[in-house]
Design a protein around this motif. Structure first.
Motif: not given
Ligand SMILES: [Cu+2]
Length: 133
Positions: A78-98
């Motif tokens: 269960a992902i917190a509602p406020a954080d759901r947009t951070r998971v896209t296509n079952s992954k969390i994307k991070l740019a360099g140094k993010q």
């Protein structure tokens, strides 16, 4: 005097509800730090307790992009509602140094695979496993 007492009671009630709200929002969540680098997750073996709430703190220490891809783990948490947009296509994307924080509660025991979906990264070692007990 009577007025002071009712104000004190009201203040106590407000303090209590604020604490309950903090707990509902993950105030009691346990912090889990994971560093992403070229080409590894550190640590690469993660263990969670089913039904407990965690704050997953992901830090990309490298200059290039990576992601935290764990389709079955995210599907069974269960992902917190406020954080759901951070998971896209079952992954969390991070740019360099993010860095990205996500609060979640694993709901199903099992062993789930973790990898970086960038081309060739998993083959170079960027993979791991997540155990939910
Ligand atoms: Cu990667």
């Amino acid at each position: 005097m009577r007025r002071n007492i009712s104000a004190a009671v009201m203040f106590a009630a407000m303090a209590l509800s604020a604490r309950q709200a903090a707990q509902a929002q993950g105030g009691t969540s346990q912090l889990v730090n994971v560093a992403l680098s070229s080409f590894a997750f550190s640590p690469s073996m993660l263990t969670f307790q089913r039904g407990r709430t965690y704050r997953l703190h992901l830090v990309n220490t490298s200059g290039g992009g990576h992601d935290f891809s764990a389709p079955e783990f995210f599907a069974s948490s269960a992902i917190a509602p406020a954080d759901r947009t951070r998971v896209t296509n079952s992954k969390i994307k991070l740019a360099g140094k993010q860095s990205v924080d996500i609060t979640l509660t694993p709901e199903k025991a099992g062993t789930y695979e973790l990898h970086c979906s960038h081309f060739l990264h998993a083959g170079m070692g960027m993979k791991g496993s997540i155990t939910v007990r």
